[in-house]
Design a protein around this motif. Structure first.
Motif, PDB file in Angstrom:
ATOM      1  N   GLU A 266      61.118  60.188 156.175  1.00 51.79           N
ATOM      2  CA  GLU A 266      60.213  59.259 155.127  1.00 51.79           C
ATOM      3  C   GLU A 266      60.017  57.906 155.529  1.00 51.79           C
ATOM      4  OE1 GLU A 266      62.202  60.412 150.840  1.00 51.79           O
ATOM      5  OE2 GLU A 266      63.729  59.521 152.384  1.00 51.79           O
ATOM      6  N   ALA A 267      58.809  57.580 155.398  1.00 55.34           N
ATOM      7  CA  ALA A 267      58.428  56.092 155.500  1.00 55.34           C
ATOM      8  C   ALA A 267      58.236  55.415 154.263  1.00 55.34           C
ATOM      9  CB  ALA A 267      57.431  55.914 156.565  1.00 55.34           C
ATOM     10  N   GLU A 268      58.618  53.943 153.900  1.00 58.37           N
ATOM     11  CA  GLU A 268      58.280  53.473 152.837  1.00 58.37           C
ATOM     12  C   GLU A 268      56.874  52.890 152.793  1.00 58.37           C
ATOM     13  OE1 GLU A 268      61.004  50.623 150.035  1.00 58.37           O
ATOM     14  OE2 GLU A 268      60.529  49.638 151.783  1.00 58.37           O
ATOM     15  N   MET A 269      56.265  53.006 151.924  1.00 61.07           N
ATOM     16  CA  MET A 269      54.774  52.586 151.520  1.00 61.07           C
ATOM     17  C   MET A 269      55.005  51.384 150.322  1.00 61.07           C
ATOM     18  SD  MET A 269      52.465  56.241 151.075  1.00 61.07           S
ATOM     19  CE  MET A 269      51.025  55.034 150.192  1.00 61.07           C
TER      20      MET A 269
ATOM     21  N   ILE B 196      56.599  53.400 147.164  1.00 61.96           N
ATOM     22  CA  ILE B 196      56.989  54.990 147.117  1.00 61.96           C
ATOM     23  C   ILE B 196      57.004  55.133 148.458  1.00 61.96           C
ATOM     24  CG2 ILE B 196      55.562  55.509 144.919  1.00 61.96           C
ATOM     25  CD1 ILE B 196      53.382  56.698 146.895  1.00 61.96           C
ATOM     26  N   THR B 197      57.353  56.337 148.915  1.00 64.06           N
ATOM     27  CA  THR B 197      57.564  56.732 150.349  1.00 64.06           C
ATOM     28  C   THR B 197      56.786  57.892 150.648  1.00 64.06           C
ATOM     29  OG1 THR B 197      59.287  58.600 149.651  1.00 64.06           O
ATOM     30  CG2 THR B 197      60.283  56.382 150.304  1.00 64.06           C
ATOM     31  N   THR B 198      56.463  58.219 151.955  1.00 60.27           N
ATOM     32  CA  THR B 198      55.514  59.114 152.178  1.00 60.27           C
ATOM     33  C   THR B 198      56.051  59.842 153.328  1.00 60.27           C
ATOM     34  OG1 THR B 198      53.472  59.504 153.415  1.00 60.27           O
ATOM     35  CG2 THR B 198      54.767  57.513 154.054  1.00 60.27           C
TER      36      THR B 198
ATOM     37  N   THR C  53      51.899  62.517 159.059  1.00 66.20           N
ATOM     38  CA  THR C  53      52.840  61.713 159.995  1.00 66.20           C
ATOM     39  C   THR C  53      53.536  60.497 159.315  1.00 66.20           C
ATOM     40  OG1 THR C  53      50.895  60.280 160.325  1.00 66.20           O
ATOM     41  CG2 THR C  53      51.200  62.617 161.890  1.00 66.20           C
ATOM     42  N   ALA C  54      53.403  60.351 157.835  1.00 64.37           N
ATOM     43  CA  ALA C  54      54.012  59.347 157.205  1.00 64.37           C
ATOM     44  C   ALA C  54      53.831  57.944 157.952  1.00 64.37           C
ATOM     45  CB  ALA C  54      55.491  59.639 157.348  1.00 64.37           C
ATOM     46  N   TRP C  55      52.570  57.489 157.812  1.00 65.46           N
ATOM     47  CA  TRP C  55      52.319  56.239 158.452  1.00 65.46           C
ATOM     48  C   TRP C  55      52.067  55.266 157.139  1.00 65.46           C
ATOM     49  CZ3 TRP C  55      48.281  52.785 157.419  1.00 65.46           C
ATOM     50  CH2 TRP C  55      48.139  51.643 158.158  1.00 65.46           C
ATOM     51  N   TRP C  56      52.346  53.801 157.487  1.00 64.20           N
ATOM     52  CA  TRP C  56      52.190  52.901 156.675  1.00 64.20           C
ATOM     53  C   TRP C  56      52.034  51.485 157.335  1.00 64.20           C
ATOM     54  CZ3 TRP C  56      49.169  53.250 152.736  1.00 64.20           C
ATOM     55  CH2 TRP C  56      49.098  52.108 151.819  1.00 64.20           C
ATOM     56  N   ASN C  57      51.345  50.536 156.901  1.00 62.23           N
ATOM     57  CA  ASN C  57      51.210  49.002 157.482  1.00 62.23           C
ATOM     58  C   ASN C  57      52.518  48.687 158.175  1.00 62.23           C
ATOM     59  OD1 ASN C  57      48.274  48.853 156.836  1.00 62.23           O
ATOM     60  ND2 ASN C  57      49.093  48.996 154.690  1.00 62.23           N
ATOM     61  N   ASP C  58      52.457  48.350 159.445  1.00 60.70           N
ATOM     62  CA  ASP C  58      53.559  47.667 159.741  1.00 60.70           C
ATOM     63  C   ASP C  58      54.820  48.592 159.825  1.00 60.70           C
ATOM     64  OD1 ASP C  58      52.386  45.260 160.155  1.00 60.70           O
ATOM     65  OD2 ASP C  58      52.608  44.949 158.114  1.00 60.70           O
ATOM     66  N   VAL C  59      54.738  49.644 159.674  1.00 61.75           N
ATOM     67  CA  VAL C  59      55.995  50.730 159.878  1.00 61.75           C
ATOM     68  C   VAL C  59      55.776  51.177 161.262  1.00 61.75           C
ATOM     69  CG1 VAL C  59      56.866  53.057 159.405  1.00 61.75           C
ATOM     70  CG2 VAL C  59      56.261  51.522 157.421  1.00 61.75           C
TER      71      VAL C  59
ATOM     72  N   ARG D  49      45.185  57.576 155.629  1.00 66.93           N
ATOM     73  CA  ARG D  49      45.713  56.911 156.357  1.00 66.93           C
ATOM     74  C   ARG D  49      47.364  57.212 156.298  1.00 66.93           C
ATOM     75  NH1 ARG D  49      44.936  50.878 153.978  1.00 66.93           N
ATOM     76  NH2 ARG D  49      45.413  51.280 151.595  1.00 66.93           N
ATOM     77  N   ASP D  50      48.199  57.449 155.001  1.00 67.66           N
ATOM     78  CA  ASP D  50      49.466  57.370 155.028  1.00 67.66           C
ATOM     79  C   ASP D  50      49.835  58.758 155.515  1.00 67.66           C
ATOM     80  OD1 ASP D  50      47.674  58.134 152.641  1.00 67.66           O
ATOM     81  OD2 ASP D  50      49.735  58.447 151.426  1.00 67.66           O
ATOM     82  N   HIS D  51      48.950  59.535 155.786  1.00 65.14           N
ATOM     83  CA  HIS D  51      49.234  60.897 156.280  1.00 65.14           C
ATOM     84  C   HIS D  51      48.825  61.217 157.753  1.00 65.14           C
ATOM     85  CE1 HIS D  51      50.381  62.935 152.301  1.00 65.14           C
ATOM     86  NE2 HIS D  51      49.646  61.464 151.952  1.00 65.14           N
TER      87      HIS D  51
END
Length: 341
Positions: free
Chosen positions: A19-22, A29-31, A47-53, A82-84
């Motif tokens: 998981e990565a936090e969005m 939430i998490t992705t 792929t659980a992407w988010w800004n600055d993760v 993008r979050d995927h």
């Protein structure tokens, strides 16, 4: 920070999740990204992407596969948001030859639109698009300018899957199921032998976001009807567990499907109430709908909420036309208006 962020957790036999936090104020939430292990290779799903993760969570998935002598052989994306998709290029390029990144063939317009103004060539074209639905020019410009930029999907090896294509991961076989609506080419992965469905954003457990179904310049004309039909197709399958794009796994899959179909019906209620004898533009209809669970009016929205609410309203209105509840009529300046049938 979310619990176990960056650490792979085996959620089902041979299936691991990170998981990565969005954080998109004011929401958090998490992705999810998943690793499906075969006998001698593995597949990443989203792929659980988010800004600055940082990449450590997806690197941990790849390392897990390598340690099991089942190295990553490819990446499947349920859709291109993008979050995927944001770490797809990173995962693809970790080793020597680039790994293939697979999506449903109908997701090509979404991929293209991530590099421009939602499928339009420049800012003014985007402003004109909103004005074409009755938005004042200053409001249209605000929507365009507050839209958070996308993270373009770039990969050297792209594979575009047909409906019902089968992906083989060792002896495991997964079928690509079209579930359009959230995006034109959104697709789920279904392993019939185990009843496991990777649902992406087509279905999400309560409290973990919702499958925004919106009209954008590159989408289908009536994506909400496409979405409903996709859910009904899922209902006919023997799905025993759902692994969503956000949130925990769900075992009551029938209940999950039913809740999403009920949610669509609930979303249609304020649109039907707004429609009367007087023709209204989409902008005017959006102004009658309560947003964020009734906590906000359209004028109170911020950032990405603006463009999502507009696209959501247009999707509802076009479904109302498809259902025979509404009639579309062009105004003198060509702006479409809608009234009760």
């Amino acid at each position: 920070m979310c619990e176990n962020e960056g650490e792979p957790v085996e959620v089902l036999p041979g299936i691991w999740r990170v998981e990565a936090e969005m954080v998109s104020r004011p929401y958090r939430i998490t992705t999810n990204a998943y690793l499906l292990m075969g006998d001698d290779d593995a597949l990443a799903v989203d792929t659980a992407w988010w800004n600055d993760v940082p990449t450590r969570h997806v690197d941990a998935l790849a390392a897990l596969a390598e340690a099991a002598s089942a190295p990553l052989g490819g990446i499947f994306l349920t859709h291109a948001h993008r979050d995927h998709s944001g770490f797809a290029e990173h995962l693809s390029e970790r080793g020597g030859d680039p790994l293939p990144v697979s999506l449903h063939r109908d997701e090509q317009p979404t991929v293209a639109a991530m590099s421009n103004y939602q499928g339009l060539p420049h800012r003014q074209a985007a402003i004109d698009w909103y004005c074409g639905f009755g938005f004042p020019a200053h409001t249209a410009a605000m929507i365009v300018d507050t839209k958070q930029p996308d993270h373009p999907l770039v990969a050297r090896v792209m594979r575009w899957c047909e409906d019902d294509a089968v992906l083989e991961v060792g002896r495991r076989r997964l079928r690509v199921l079209p579930t359009p609506g959230h995006t034109p080419g959104h697709a789920a992965l279904f392993e019939e032998a185990t009843g496991v469905l990777f649902s992406g954003d087509a279905m999400l457990p309560r409290g973990n976001g919702n499958p925004h179904v919106t009209v954008r310049p590159f989408t289908a004309h009536d994506p909400l009807t496409d979405y409903v039909e996709g859910l009904r197709r899922l209902r006919d399958l023997d799905i025993r567990v759902c692994l969503p794009g956000h949130g925990p796994l769900v075992e009551d899959v029938d209940g999950l499907i039913r809740s999403h179909l009920d949610y669509v019906d609930t979303k249609m209620t304020p649109v039907r109430a707004a429609l009367g004898d007087r023709p209204l533009t989409v902008y005017e209809i959006a102004g009658t709908i309560p947003w964020r669970g009734g906590r906000k009016s359209f004028a109170d929205l911020v950032n990405d909420e603006w463009f999502l609410a507009f696209g959501d309203t247009l999707a509802r209105v076009r479904r109302a036309v498809s259902l025979g509840w509404a009639v579309e009529e062009p105004r003198g300046d060509g702006v479409p208006t809608f009234r009760a049938a």
